[in-house]
Structures are given as C-alpha cells and as structure tokens.
Write a protein that holds these residues in place. Sequence first.
Motif, PDB file in Angstrom:
ATOM      1  N   SER A 149      -0.497  10.070   0.698  1.00 20.60           N
ATOM      2  CA  SER A 149       0.034  10.665   1.928  1.00 20.60           C
ATOM      3  C   SER A 149       1.544  10.485   2.005  1.00 20.60           C
ATOM      4  O   SER A 149       2.279  11.419   2.345  1.00 20.60           O
ATOM      5  CB  SER A 149      -0.631  10.043   3.154  1.00 20.60           C
ATOM      6  N   LYS A 150       2.012   9.285   1.684  1.00 18.25           N
ATOM      7  CA  LYS A 150       3.460   9.026   1.723  1.00 18.25           C
ATOM      8  C   LYS A 150       4.173   9.885   0.683  1.00 18.25           C
ATOM      9  O   LYS A 150       5.235  10.453   0.971  1.00 18.25           O
ATOM     10  CB  LYS A 150       3.738   7.543   1.469  1.00 18.25           C
ATOM     11  N   PRO A 179       0.792  -1.236   0.000  1.00 19.62           N
ATOM     12  CA  PRO A 179       0.000   0.000   0.000  1.00 19.62           C
ATOM     13  C   PRO A 179       0.821   1.281   0.000  1.00 19.62           C
ATOM     14  O   PRO A 179       0.362   2.320  -0.461  1.00 19.62           O
ATOM     15  CB  PRO A 179      -0.853  -0.120   1.270  1.00 19.62           C
ATOM     16  N   SER A 180       2.049   1.227   0.489  1.00 17.83           N
ATOM     17  CA  SER A 180       2.869   2.442   0.529  1.00 17.83           C
ATOM     18  C   SER A 180       3.227   2.941  -0.863  1.00 17.83           C
ATOM     19  O   SER A 180       3.464   4.138  -1.064  1.00 17.83           O
ATOM     20  CB  SER A 180       4.156   2.188   1.329  1.00 17.83           C
ATOM     21  N   SER A 221       1.424   3.236  -3.461  1.00 18.59           N
ATOM     22  CA  SER A 221       0.364   4.023  -4.098  1.00 18.59           C
ATOM     23  C   SER A 221      -0.251   5.040  -3.139  1.00 18.59           C
ATOM     24  O   SER A 221      -1.297   5.614  -3.425  1.00 18.59           O
ATOM     25  CB  SER A 221      -0.734   3.098  -4.642  1.00 18.59           C
ATOM     26  N   SER A 222       0.400   5.251  -1.994  1.00 13.79           N
ATOM     27  CA  SER A 222      -0.134   6.151  -0.978  1.00 13.79           C
ATOM     28  C   SER A 222       0.156   7.611  -1.323  1.00 13.79           C
ATOM     29  O   SER A 222       1.323   8.016  -1.440  1.00 13.79           O
ATOM     30  CB  SER A 222       0.461   5.817   0.392  1.00 13.79           C
ATOM     31  N   TRP A 256       3.798  -0.549   8.377  1.00 10.86           N
ATOM     32  CA  TRP A 256       3.741   0.740   7.689  1.00 10.86           C
ATOM     33  C   TRP A 256       2.378   1.421   7.739  1.00 10.86           C
ATOM     34  O   TRP A 256       1.338   0.799   7.560  1.00 10.86           O
ATOM     35  CB  TRP A 256       4.137   0.604   6.224  1.00 10.86           C
ATOM     36  N   ASN A 257       2.432   2.708   7.976  1.00 12.36           N
ATOM     37  CA  ASN A 257       1.356   3.651   7.712  1.00 12.36           C
ATOM     38  C   ASN A 257       2.028   5.029   7.683  1.00 12.36           C
ATOM     39  O   ASN A 257       3.168   5.173   8.120  1.00 12.36           O
ATOM     40  CB  ASN A 257       0.229   3.561   8.757  1.00 12.36           C
ATOM     41  N   PRO A 258       1.364   6.059   7.152  1.00 11.43           N
ATOM     42  CA  PRO A 258       2.017   7.372   7.052  1.00 11.43           C
ATOM     43  C   PRO A 258       2.536   7.905   8.379  1.00 11.43           C
ATOM     44  O   PRO A 258       3.596   8.543   8.430  1.00 11.43           O
ATOM     45  CB  PRO A 258       0.912   8.266   6.475  1.00 11.43           C
TER      46      PRO A 258
END
Length: 212
Positions: free
Chosen positions: A19-20, A13-14, A16-17, A189-191
Amino acid sequence: MSTLSLSLRTSHPSTSSLSKRLIDIIGSLIGLLILALIFFPIAIAIKLDSHGPIFYSQKRYGLYGKTFRIYKFRTMVQNADALKASIKNEAKGLIFKNENDPRITRVGRFLRRTSLDEFPQFWNVFTGEMSLVGTRPPTRDEVVHYTAHHWQRLNVKPGITGEWQVNGRSNIKDFEAIVALDLRYQKLWNPWYDLVIIFQTVFLMLRQTGAY
C-alpha cells in the motif's frame, strides 16, 4: 560507513508495505508531471540568478544506512558545501540550520519557501530510494556521529516529507526533537497516516509555513 550494522536493523512494516509503495508510485508520478511543467521556468530563473548547475545532488543515507544520491533544484551558490564550515550552525545536535544562510541565492530562497526545490526528489521516490513520507535523509558528516538510538530513525525509508516537516520543519532546531518525531512516525505508521501527513504537507506548502 555505508550501511547500518545488522545488529541494529529492525524490520519496520512500512518497508514491505504494498500500500505504501502504491501511494509512493502514484504520488511520484503526479510529482514528476508537475516537475515537467515547472522545470523550464525554474531552470531559467536559477541560471539567470547565479552561476552553476540547475540541479544539486548529494550523497545521503537512507534505509538501514544505505547510501543514495538525492536531487534538488540548486538553491545555494555553486561552492556552498565548501563554505559550510564558515557558516554558524543555529541548530542543536547533528543537524545544520542557519535562517539567514548567506550561501542561499535570491531564487533559492523563493524555491525553499515554496518547497519547489524538493520536486526533483520525486524521481528518488519513483525509483524506490525514498518514500513520499519518512525521515529526513542525513549526510555523512551527521551519521559519523550517530549512536544506536539515532540509527533507529533509518529503519524506514527517507521521505520528502514527514513528522518533522508537518510539525515545525525549520523551526525545530534540536536534532533530538527531530529523532523523537521520526520514532513517533514509526510507532504510529499505517498507510492512512501517510495520507494524512501528505495532505498536511500540501496545506503547509500553500501557506509557505516553516521553510527557509
């Protein structure tokens, strides 16, 4: 070998994020502004200390094994890559480390200790080849020995910093431990987690911890 086999790719997911990517753009612009301020003093110091270019560039392997050219301030003698085979590797596995590497210049040791040598990589982040937070981008002599397990670490963009840097950096000399940290990052992982690692990195830079 320039790209990871399609059968081994896993969409993370990172990648295509938005926010990232926004964090990367803002962070890279700040980093490039700092680079502009420190460039001339560092460039002069490098030139006075040893013969060779100001910047060092090398082909690295990024997301899904796609190659790109990474940029750093030069911290070693000009023919360092050719001399690598003559230097003892103190690390275990598919990574090279030597605490007292004789190829490193006097100015180079200062740049590494303070992590100032990494600042040109903010350009790699701005162009989207790297992220502020991710995995350490490997070299060709490393990836030619990768197994499927190792390739999983490249399911996210390579980063200027990451789990490895904030959990020991050069003090971690076992490649499998680095892979485990990279896969841990992918799981957690998350923002917000990226922001936590970024702040931890800044703190460690100020303390000059774990770098050589």
